[in-house]
Design an enzyme around this catalytic site. Structure first.
Site, PDB file in Angstrom:
ATOM      1  N   ARG A 126     -22.339  -0.203   2.495  1.00 53.31           N
ATOM      2  CA  ARG A 126     -21.827  -1.578   2.516  1.00 53.31           C
ATOM      3  C   ARG A 126     -22.134  -2.295   3.835  1.00 53.31           C
ATOM      4  O   ARG A 126     -21.945  -1.754   4.909  1.00 53.31           O
ATOM      5  CB  ARG A 126     -20.313  -1.536   2.292  1.00 53.31           C
ATOM      6  CG  ARG A 126     -19.645  -2.913   2.324  1.00 53.31           C
ATOM      7  CD  ARG A 126     -18.290  -2.866   1.696  1.00 53.31           C
ATOM      8  NE  ARG A 126     -17.255  -2.314   2.555  1.00 53.31           N
ATOM      9  CZ  ARG A 126     -15.957  -2.329   2.256  1.00 53.31           C
ATOM     10  NH1 ARG A 126     -15.556  -2.862   1.114  1.00 53.31           N
ATOM     11  NH2 ARG A 126     -15.064  -1.820   3.060  1.00 53.31           N
ATOM     12  N   ARG A 128       0.826  -1.204   0.000  1.00 51.52           N
ATOM     13  CA  ARG A 128       0.000   0.000   0.000  1.00 51.52           C
ATOM     14  C   ARG A 128       0.861   1.255   0.000  1.00 51.52           C
ATOM     15  O   ARG A 128       0.350   2.350   0.077  1.00 51.52           O
ATOM     16  CB  ARG A 128      -0.873  -0.010   1.245  1.00 51.52           C
ATOM     17  CG  ARG A 128      -2.365  -0.122   0.920  1.00 51.52           C
ATOM     18  CD  ARG A 128      -3.095  -0.280   2.212  1.00 51.52           C
ATOM     19  NE  ARG A 128      -4.475   0.033   2.160  1.00 51.52           N
ATOM     20  CZ  ARG A 128      -5.447  -0.864   2.192  1.00 51.52           C
ATOM     21  NH1 ARG A 128      -5.178  -2.157   2.149  1.00 51.52           N
ATOM     22  NH2 ARG A 128      -6.696  -0.481   2.248  1.00 51.52           N
ATOM     23  N   ARG A 138      -9.489   7.475   4.526  1.00 51.21           N
ATOM     24  CA  ARG A 138      -8.889   6.353   3.792  1.00 51.21           C
ATOM     25  C   ARG A 138      -8.635   6.728   2.334  1.00 51.21           C
ATOM     26  O   ARG A 138      -7.644   6.307   1.736  1.00 51.21           O
ATOM     27  CB  ARG A 138      -9.801   5.119   3.882  1.00 51.21           C
ATOM     28  CG  ARG A 138      -9.778   4.495   5.298  1.00 51.21           C
ATOM     29  CD  ARG A 138     -11.013   3.649   5.584  1.00 51.21           C
ATOM     30  NE  ARG A 138     -11.143   2.495   4.731  1.00 51.21           N
ATOM     31  CZ  ARG A 138     -12.323   1.898   4.451  1.00 51.21           C
ATOM     32  NH1 ARG A 138     -13.442   2.369   4.938  1.00 51.21           N
ATOM     33  NH2 ARG A 138     -12.348   0.827   3.684  1.00 51.21           N
TER      34      ARG A 138
HETATM   35  P1  AMP Z   1      -8.868  -2.980   3.658  1.00 54.26           P
HETATM   36  O1  AMP Z   1      -9.606  -4.135   4.223  1.00 54.26           O
HETATM   37  O2  AMP Z   1      -7.932  -3.369   2.552  1.00 54.26           O
HETATM   38  O3  AMP Z   1      -9.778  -1.832   3.273  1.00 54.26           O
HETATM   39  O4  AMP Z   1      -7.917  -2.410   4.843  1.00 54.26           O
HETATM   40  C1  AMP Z   1      -8.478  -1.874   6.014  1.00 54.26           C
HETATM   41  C2  AMP Z   1      -7.437  -1.146   6.839  1.00 54.26           C
HETATM   42  O5  AMP Z   1      -6.380  -2.060   7.206  1.00 54.26           O
HETATM   43  C3  AMP Z   1      -6.727   0.009   6.151  1.00 54.26           C
HETATM   44  O6  AMP Z   1      -7.477   1.223   6.209  1.00 54.26           O
HETATM   45  C4  AMP Z   1      -5.422   0.092   6.972  1.00 54.26           C
HETATM   46  O7  AMP Z   1      -5.662   0.699   8.226  1.00 54.26           O
HETATM   47  C5  AMP Z   1      -5.119  -1.395   7.231  1.00 54.26           C
HETATM   48  N1  AMP Z   1      -4.261  -1.982   6.177  1.00 54.26           N
HETATM   49  C6  AMP Z   1      -4.622  -2.958   5.284  1.00 54.26           C
HETATM   50  N2  AMP Z   1      -3.603  -3.272   4.470  1.00 54.26           N
HETATM   51  C7  AMP Z   1      -2.567  -2.478   4.851  1.00 54.26           C
HETATM   52  C8  AMP Z   1      -1.220  -2.303   4.380  1.00 54.26           C
HETATM   53  N3  AMP Z   1      -0.727  -3.007   3.351  1.00 54.26           N
HETATM   54  N4  AMP Z   1      -0.458  -1.390   5.000  1.00 54.26           N
HETATM   55  C9  AMP Z   1      -0.904  -0.665   6.052  1.00 54.26           C
HETATM   56  N5  AMP Z   1      -2.160  -0.764   6.529  1.00 54.26           N
HETATM   57  C10 AMP Z   1      -2.982  -1.656   5.943  1.00 54.26           C
END
Ligand code: AMP
Length: 216
Positions: free
Chosen positions: A126, A87, A170
């Site tokens: 969602r 990310r 986000r």
């Molecule tokens: P997601 O389910 O992909 O929307 O991720 C939800 C949250 O998890 C994000 O807003 C971040 O806080 C954390 N997160 C997920 N993947 C990463 C990553 N590769 N690096 C840092 N934080 C992450």
């Protein structure tokens, strides 16, 4: 084959990761799901990560790379889809190094795109099933019976970070930290943009076309 999926929150990359994994018999590493599992289990890593997820900002790389490393080694030689990892540029370089240690590389990086207001609309509406993970949208795909999953009858819930203020945060984090991956993977000649508008079936066709694999 190793494939990275990235894009702003709400773009549907998790759904596409599942469809590709099913079709190709590949595994998925969903960093968000792994972190939420750690938080539910109240593990030390989960305790550290929880507040970052709650605020919608990135978890520090050091924790993320710890989670990622094991999974990369376990999947040596297998098809693997990275959903939500890397990310930022630092994570992308760490991923390249971890794969190089086992003579592998990122073969494709797909960046999903969708207009911001559609992302916000998708995320604020969602819901997910707390039992089987099935996704719903109050607007475009409501459950037959309010509050319960059509597939398994489980209770539907809203993700803690799917609140408008956190969603906006986000999206900002995506623009500042993750978007530069477009340039990075373009420079490695593995980048493709995927238009994430329309039905999941339509998007899936675009994904498979960009993967350019024989899937007949
Ligand atoms: P997601 O389910 O992909 O929307 O991720 C939800 C949250 O998890 C994000 O807003 C971040 O806080 C954390 N997160 C997920 N993947 C990463 C990553 N590769 N690096 C840092 N934080 C992450």
């Amino acid at each position: 084959m190793k494939v990275v999926l990235f894009g702003p929150p709400g773009v549907g990359k998790g759904t596409q990761a599942q469809l590709v994994a099913e079709k190709m018999a590949w595994n998925i590493m969903s960093m968000g799901d792994l972190l939420r599992a750690e938080i539910r289990a109240k593990s030390p890593l989960g305790e550290e990560a929880g507040d970052f997820l709650h605020r919608g900002v990135l978890v520090p790389d050091e924790l993320i790379l710890r989670v990622a490393d094991d999974c990369i080694v376990e999947n040596r030689g297998n098809g693997l889809i990275f959903d939500g990892f890397p990310r930022n540029l630092n994570q992308a370089i760490a991923l390249a190094q971890a794969l190089a240690r086992q003579n592998e590389m990122v073969d494709r990086a797909l960046g999903f795109s969708l207009p911001t207001e559609e992302l916000v609309q998708r995320l604020t509406n969602r819901l997910y099933c707390s039992k089987c993970g099935e996704l719903y949208n109050l607007h475009s795909r409501p459950p037959t019976q309010a509050g319960s999953c059509d597939a398994c009858g489980g209770k539907l819930a809203r993700r803690d970070d799917d609140r408008e203020q956190v969603i906006r945060e986000r999206l900002k984090v995506y623009d500042a930290e993750t978007k530069p991956l477009i340039e990075y993977y373009t420079s490695l000649s593995v980048y493709h943009t995927v238009d994430a508008s329309g039905t999941k079936e339509k998007v899936f066709e675009r994904v498979m076309a960009s993967l350019d694999v024989n899937h007949a």
